[in-house]
Design a protein around this motif. Structure first.
Motif, PDB file in Angstrom:
ATOM      1  N   ALA B  48       1.109  -1.291   0.122  1.00  0.00           N
ATOM      2  CA  ALA B  48      -0.418  -0.280  -0.093  1.00  0.00           C
ATOM      3  C   ALA B  48       0.793   0.808   0.045  1.00  0.00           C
ATOM      4  N   TYR B  49       1.900   1.507   1.049  1.00  0.00           N
ATOM      5  CA  TYR B  49       3.122   2.396   0.644  1.00  0.00           C
ATOM      6  C   TYR B  49       3.802   2.907  -0.535  1.00  0.00           C
ATOM      7  N   ALA B  50       4.242   1.559  -0.916  1.00  0.00           N
ATOM      8  CA  ALA B  50       4.531   1.022  -2.724  1.00  0.00           C
ATOM      9  C   ALA B  50       3.768   2.136  -3.333  1.00  0.00           C
ATOM     10  N   ALA B  51       2.643   1.686  -3.416  1.00  0.00           N
ATOM     11  CA  ALA B  51       1.676   1.796  -4.579  1.00  0.00           C
ATOM     12  C   ALA B  51       0.923   3.511  -4.392  1.00  0.00           C
ATOM     13  N   ALA B  52       0.840   4.505  -2.933  1.00  0.00           N
ATOM     14  CA  ALA B  52       0.764   5.508  -2.534  1.00  0.00           C
ATOM     15  C   ALA B  52       1.477   6.370  -3.526  1.00  0.00           C
ATOM     16  N   SER B  53       2.777   5.508  -2.951  1.00  0.00           N
ATOM     17  CA  SER B  53       4.319   6.859  -3.405  1.00  0.00           C
ATOM     18  C   SER B  53       4.877   6.959  -5.086  1.00  0.00           C
ATOM     19  N   LEU B  54       4.708   5.402  -5.387  1.00  0.00           N
ATOM     20  CA  LEU B  54       4.851   5.534  -7.310  1.00  0.00           C
ATOM     21  C   LEU B  54       3.764   6.747  -7.778  1.00  0.00           C
ATOM     22  N   GLY B  55       3.079   6.406  -6.985  1.00  0.00           N
ATOM     23  CA  GLY B  55       1.100   6.968  -7.387  1.00  0.00           C
ATOM     24  C   GLY B  55       0.926   8.786  -6.880  1.00  0.00           C
ATOM     25  N   LEU B  56       1.333   8.503  -5.981  1.00  0.00           N
ATOM     26  CA  LEU B  56       2.200  10.335  -5.677  1.00  0.00           C
ATOM     27  C   LEU B  56       3.363  10.541  -6.938  1.00  0.00           C
ATOM     28  N   TRP B  57       3.887   9.997  -6.399  1.00  0.00           N
ATOM     29  CA  TRP B  57       5.010  10.487  -8.157  1.00  0.00           C
ATOM     30  C   TRP B  57       4.918  10.487  -9.196  1.00  0.00           C
ATOM     31  N   VAL B  58       4.153   9.484  -9.837  1.00  0.00           N
ATOM     32  CA  VAL B  58       3.246  10.113 -10.976  1.00  0.00           C
ATOM     33  C   VAL B  58       2.973  10.803 -11.049  1.00  0.00           C
ATOM     34  N   VAL B  59       1.784  11.859 -10.515  1.00  0.00           N
ATOM     35  CA  VAL B  59       0.965  12.685 -10.067  1.00  0.00           C
ATOM     36  C   VAL B  59       2.585  14.129 -10.092  1.00  0.00           C
ATOM     37  N   SER B  60       3.261  14.061  -9.260  1.00  0.00           N
ATOM     38  CA  SER B  60       3.637  14.763  -9.382  1.00  0.00           C
ATOM     39  C   SER B  60       5.114  14.799 -10.487  1.00  0.00           C
ATOM     40  N   ALA B  61       4.570  14.610 -11.169  1.00  0.00           N
ATOM     41  CA  ALA B  61       6.192  14.723 -12.423  1.00  0.00           C
ATOM     42  C   ALA B  61       5.126  14.850 -12.984  1.00  0.00           C
ATOM     43  N   LEU B  67      -1.362   6.387 -15.767  1.00  0.00           N
ATOM     44  CA  LEU B  67      -0.335   5.798 -15.109  1.00  0.00           C
ATOM     45  C   LEU B  67      -0.589   5.173 -14.197  1.00  0.00           C
ATOM     46  N   THR B  68      -1.470   5.626 -13.533  1.00  0.00           N
ATOM     47  CA  THR B  68      -1.223   5.586 -11.737  1.00  0.00           C
ATOM     48  C   THR B  68      -2.057   3.665 -11.646  1.00  0.00           C
ATOM     49  N   PHE B  69      -2.686   3.753 -12.583  1.00  0.00           N
ATOM     50  CA  PHE B  69      -3.425   1.941 -13.061  1.00  0.00           C
ATOM     51  C   PHE B  69      -1.988   0.906 -13.015  1.00  0.00           C
ATOM     52  N   PRO B  70      -1.353   1.156 -13.744  1.00  0.00           N
ATOM     53  CA  PRO B  70      -0.522  -0.219 -14.053  1.00  0.00           C
ATOM     54  C   PRO B  70       0.978   0.295 -12.458  1.00  0.00           C
ATOM     55  N   ALA B  71       1.045   1.877 -12.031  1.00  0.00           N
ATOM     56  CA  ALA B  71       1.969   1.791 -11.381  1.00  0.00           C
ATOM     57  C   ALA B  71       1.492   1.002  -9.883  1.00  0.00           C
ATOM     58  N   ASP B 130      -5.817   9.016  -4.923  1.00  0.00           N
ATOM     59  CA  ASP B 130      -7.098   8.326  -5.102  1.00  0.00           C
ATOM     60  C   ASP B 130      -7.150   8.500  -6.813  1.00  0.00           C
ATOM     61  N   THR B 131      -5.948   8.960  -7.216  1.00  0.00           N
ATOM     62  CA  THR B 131      -6.107   9.245  -8.624  1.00  0.00           C
ATOM     63  C   THR B 131      -6.466   8.176  -9.390  1.00  0.00           C
ATOM     64  N   PRO B 132      -6.690   6.505 -10.081  1.00  0.00           N
ATOM     65  CA  PRO B 132      -7.443   5.821 -10.269  1.00  0.00           C
ATOM     66  C   PRO B 132      -8.969   5.459 -10.026  1.00  0.00           C
ATOM     67  N   MET B 133      -8.917   6.395  -8.311  1.00  0.00           N
ATOM     68  CA  MET B 133     -10.534   6.284  -7.780  1.00  0.00           C
ATOM     69  C   MET B 133     -11.397   7.120  -8.651  1.00  0.00           C
ATOM     70  N   GLY B 212      -2.481  -6.402  -2.859  1.00  0.00           N
ATOM     71  CA  GLY B 212      -4.219  -6.425  -1.822  1.00  0.00           C
ATOM     72  C   GLY B 212      -4.348  -5.031  -1.034  1.00  0.00           C
ATOM     73  N   GLY B 213      -2.984  -4.403  -1.077  1.00  0.00           N
ATOM     74  CA  GLY B 213      -2.365  -3.445  -0.401  1.00  0.00           C
ATOM     75  C   GLY B 213      -2.236  -2.643  -1.344  1.00  0.00           C
ATOM     76  N   ALA B 214      -1.929  -2.009  -2.732  1.00  0.00           N
ATOM     77  CA  ALA B 214      -1.719  -1.802  -3.560  1.00  0.00           C
ATOM     78  C   ALA B 214      -3.438  -1.029  -4.283  1.00  0.00           C
ATOM     79  N   LEU B 215      -4.269  -2.057  -4.287  1.00  0.00           N
ATOM     80  CA  LEU B 215      -5.113  -1.637  -4.818  1.00  0.00           C
ATOM     81  C   LEU B 215      -6.257  -0.842  -3.932  1.00  0.00           C
ATOM     82  N   ALA B 216      -6.309  -0.918  -2.466  1.00  0.00           N
ATOM     83  CA  ALA B 216      -6.638  -0.656  -1.521  1.00  0.00           C
ATOM     84  C   ALA B 216      -6.127   0.668  -1.571  1.00  0.00           C
ATOM     85  N   THR B 217      -4.838   1.348  -1.788  1.00  0.00           N
ATOM     86  CA  THR B 217      -4.267   2.928  -1.834  1.00  0.00           C
ATOM     87  C   THR B 217      -6.165   4.093  -2.122  1.00  0.00           C
TER      88      THR B 217
END
Lengths: 432, 299
Positions: B48-61, B67-71, B130-133, B212-217
């Motif tokens: 969950a932490y890894a997915a949230a961190s990567l997602g935040l990086w995708v958005v901030s970059a 791309l937050t989906f494959p992330a 929450d970008t994918p949502m 499971g953690g990544a998909l919950a984020t």
């Protein structure tokens, strides 16, 4: 002979050290140690960190101005996120250190209830900077525990009164609060006020998810299915932010009038829509008409924004006001002592019955050590100058009007209020 | 009736989806390695932490938001690749064939280490991404608005269940895993590299938990303590389904989720205990879980 000389020398040294210690006890200490308790980790840190930040800033500012009575403040911060057992252990350790003269503890109502017997036992003046549950002083007196920030009774009566003013036809009410003392107390007070002033209102759903729940999706479905006119909640910190993030895209806030009692603390973190009733559990909005007119408050808010990148939220103001409360107590005690540094007992004595001008209003300590503060409630509105909603259509209820007399059961007291009581109070929009 | 039944079903399935990912990973590891991994929940929270961190990086970059989906999947794969082989080789391997008490103590120690590691690496405050949502929007079902992302989770859980069953029964790797589960000694005698199978199965288990953690984020915040809560629930699900049973984990996840949903709808005060009440009843009637039999294959 040599042995006798040595013995006398040691005795002289011991006596001189004892004398120094006595003299030290009567002089001002090098620093005034304060234990500051808040949630600084986990989901609840979203609420607790602004409080801790405010403590840091207040200490900086007080010390820059020469400290209290010339003594600089020195804080030890304790994370309530470690759990109540750890909080109790840290409190005991800090209170056992003579350098710490006063405690600011705690944020959580549960922790305050757990600490109360310890405060009595250790006799250290303690300021409940945020804990709200009215149960704290309901059944037992705690002579060293002070709560200048007020309690759940006026706080949640105020929401019921405001809601009934702006939604007089609301009949179907849903509640979603955290599953511990604070959540259940708030629900009971809110329901008691509804029963007294809107007897035909019906509670169509009452949910108590556990504190720190990661998801509220099923609760949101349940609330939607109940079709309530009003949803009342005192979720807070990360729970509140999670709830808003999950509920807003599912249309909950457009379907029902939401009352998010602790909403102001999250306005800068999460997109709470316009039209939601929010408040500050007291008078602690940094930009209320009274606070906006107070130069010191605005200086504090500007310094806070500069240092932490966001405006202070009401937990910040509660913490800042707690420092003002302590400062006033020390100044009173010093004056009474003729400038001599006060003991813990003397500080506690100075706190009793005190009336303190804070950054956001006035707090008056009653004979049970509970504070009386006004209650500011409003509705979220977007205004120029802020990129997040702020409070509009505000009301400021007198704290005294909503506080049950000392020793009286709050639920019974609310039930005895006359039906025209709401009409005797100021109306939404009157505070500007 | 239908007005109540539809939301109950959708809520139960949406709840079950996330629980399933964690429980099936736990049960897979148990069936192959015979180790009850108490640290399994930590892989959920690290995912969950890894997915949230990567997602935040995708958005901030400023990268495209899709791309937050494959992330989400990439983060889980990354966590599995880093932790799976490493933890299995350095720690879990030494507990094979040892008593359950020792295995639980070792994995509990690992859990404590991983919990602190998360605090050091990701900090103590909550992360939200929450970008994918947001990108997927919402749908009205039975008069209630559901997030399309919740429906996607249900579909992904079904796909994962089918994929795992197909992998076990139709791929060489799956058949090797099944052989090791059936009889470790004979598999070794036949030349199967059981150590490699253990490592792969453990890594797959870590991947499922992290997924499971990544998909919950996207629908929740990530904060310390997430792993412990999830772990307890995953244990209940795995126990109800029967440890080592993949389809058992799926059915048990639905039962547990349904119990929780029914509690929230009709007896909110039982919300927290509902899964464990179900577990208690099931284990009283069937001590080895709903899907356990002495004769069927244990995976």
């Amino acid at each position: 002979m040599d042995g006798l000389k040595k013995y006398l020398g040691l005795a002289a040294l011991g006596l001189s050290m004892f004398g120094s210690a006595l003299a030290y006890a009567q002089e001002k200490p090098a620093s005034l140690g304060i234990g500051v308790f808040s949630f600084t980790s986990g989901a609840t840190a979203a609420y607790g960190m602004p409080g801790r930040n405010a403590a840091e800033l207040m200490i900086e500012q007080i010390n820059a101005a020469g400290g209290i009575g010339g003594v600089p403040l020195k804080a030890t911060y304790v994370d309530e996120g470690q759990g109540t057992e750890g909080v109790i252990a840290d409190f005991r350790k800090l209170a056992g250190d003579a350098e710490n003269q006063v405690m600011i503890a705690a944020l959580s109502s549960g922790n305050c209830m757990a600490l109360a017997p310890l405060v009595d036992q250790l006799k250290i003046p303690t300021v409940g900077w945020n804990c709200d549950t009215h149960q704290l002083f309901a059944s037992e007196a705690h002579p060293y525990y002070f709560r200048p920030n007020g309690n759940t009774v006026p706080e949640f009566m105020a929401y019921a009164l405001y809601m009934l003013s702006v939604k007089p036809d609301a009949k179907r009410i849903a509640i979603i609060n955290p599953d511990y003392a604070f959540g259940h107390d708030a629900a009971n007070i809110f329901k008691a006020a509804l029963k007294a002033f809107k007897p035909d209102a019906e509670i169509v759903a009452e949910l108590f998810p556990k504190l720190g729940a990661a998801t509220f999706q099923t609760e949101i479905s349940r609330l939607t299915a109940a079709r309530p006119d009003v949803i009342f909640s005192n979720l807070w910190g990360g729970d509140l932010e999670n709830f808003v993030r999950q509920a807003a895209p599912r249309g909950l806030f457009s379907m029902s009038q939401a009352v998010l009692a602790l909403g102001e603390s999250s306005l800068q973190n999460v997109q709470i829509p316009e039209g939601v009733i929010v408040g500050v559990l007291g008078d602690g909005w940094w930009n209320s008409p009274d606070a906006a007119a107070n130069e010191e408050t605005q200086k504090f808010a500007a310094a806070y924004k500069e240092k932490f990148g966001s405006y202070p939220v009401f937990p910040s103001m509660k913490m800042a006001n707690s420092f003002l409360f302590i400062k006033k107590a020390y100044e009173t005690a010093l004056e009474k002592n003729g400038g001599k540094w006060p003991s813990r007992d003397e500080v506690a004595e100075a706190m009793k019955g005190s009336v303190v001008e804070t950054f956001t209003g006035t707090t008056t300590v009653r004979e049970d050590n509970d504070g009386v503060v006004d209650q500011i409630i409003g509705t979220t509105v977007k205004v120029e100058g802020f990129d997040f909603p702020v409070l509009g259509n505000m009301v400021r209820y007198s704290g005294e009007a909503l506080m049950p007399p000392v020793g009286e059961d709050p639920i019974e007291w609310i039930g005895k209020l006359p039906a025209d009581f709401p009409a005797s109070l100021p109306q939404p929009g009157s505070y500007k | 009736m239908l007005q109540v039944l539809i939301p109950l079903t959708v809520d139960a399935l949406a709840n079950a989806a996330i629980i399933f990912f964690v429980a099936v990973g736990l049960t897979l590891v148990f069936s192959v390695l015979r180790v009850l991994n108490v640290a399994h929940g930590s892989f959920y929270s690290i995912g969950a932490y890894a997915a949230a961190s990567l997602g935040l990086w995708v958005v901030s970059a400023g990268l495209p938001e899709w791309l937050t989906f494959p992330a989400l999947v990439l983060s889980a794969a990354f966590v599995a690749a880093i932790f799976g082989p490493f933890v299995e080789h350095l720690l879990i391997r030494w507990t094979y064939g040892k008593s359950e008490a020792l295995q639980i103590l070792v994995t509990f120690g690992l859990f404590l280490i991983l919990e602190d590691l998360q605090r050091i690496v990701f900090g103590v405050n909550s992360l939200y991404e929450d970008t994918p949502m947001r990108l997927l929007g919402s749908t009205m079902i039975g008069g209630i608005v559901y997030l399309n992302y919740q429906l996607l989770l249900i579909a992904l859980a079904i796909l994962t269940l089918v994929g795992l069953k197909l992998m076990i029964s139709h791929t060489r790797m799956g058949k090797l895993i099944a052989a090791v589960v059936a009889d470790r000694e004979i598999s070794q005698a036949l030349g199967i590299n059981t150590n490699r199978i253990f490592m792969l199965a453990f890594t797959l288990g870590v991947f499922l938990a992290a997924l499971g953690g990544a998909l919950a984020t996207p629908t929740t915040g990530v904060s310390p303590g997430l792993g412990a809560d999830t772990m307890v629930l995953a244990f209940a699900v795995a126990a109800i389904g029967g440890l080592g049973r993949i389809e058992g984990a799926a059915v048990a996840a639905i039962i547990v989720a349904l119990a929780r949903v029914l509690a929230i709808y009709y007896a909110p005060e039982l919300d927290a205990v509902a899964p464990y009440l179900v577990m208690l009843v099931v284990l009283l009637v069937r001590p080895y879980g709903l899907f356990h039999t002495d004769t069927t294959r244990r995976i």
